[in-house]
Design a protein around this motif. Structure first.
Motif: not given
Length: 109
Positions: A21-39, A100-109
């Motif tokens: 799944r590919f989804c463009w998100i806002s910078e605020e949404e990106a900021r919230q995601l990285v607060r949960h940790g990242f590599v 900057i444009r933010w793209l969020y990617i999720e991989v499912y079974e």
């Protein structure tokens, strides 16, 4: 979650079947995601500096890491819309002007 500055189809080569799944998100949404940790897989020091300036609390270290996503993984891609010169250190004013444009990617079974 991986934090990257680019996306390549080779990042999906470890997925024999499944859904991505590919989804463009806002910078605020990106900021919230990285607060949960990242590599970090941000290879360019200037780009890591730009990301750090946008996230406020999180420091993004440059890390030339090859990423292969598998089911259950996610990635946040910060697509810098301006090419930074090699080795360029940006001033605080220049950091604010980088798009900057933010793209969020999720991989499912």
């Amino acid at each position: 979650m991986y934090l990257c500055n680019a996306f390549s189809g080779s990042m999906l080569s470890a997925i024999p079947t499944g859904e991505v799944r590919f989804c463009w998100i806002s910078e605020e949404e990106a900021r919230q995601l990285v607060r949960h940790g990242f590599v970090s897989a941000v290879g360019h020091p200037g780009t890591a500096q730009v990301f750090t300036s946008r996230f406020v609390r999180e420091i993004v270290e440059p890390n030339r890491k090859f990423v292969q996503l598998k089911p259950g993984d996610s990635a946040l891609i910060g697509q810098v819309m301006t090419r930074l010169p090699e080795g360029k250190v940006l001033s605080a004013e220049e950091l604010q002007g980088v798009e900057i444009r933010w793209l969020y990617i999720e991989v499912y079974e």
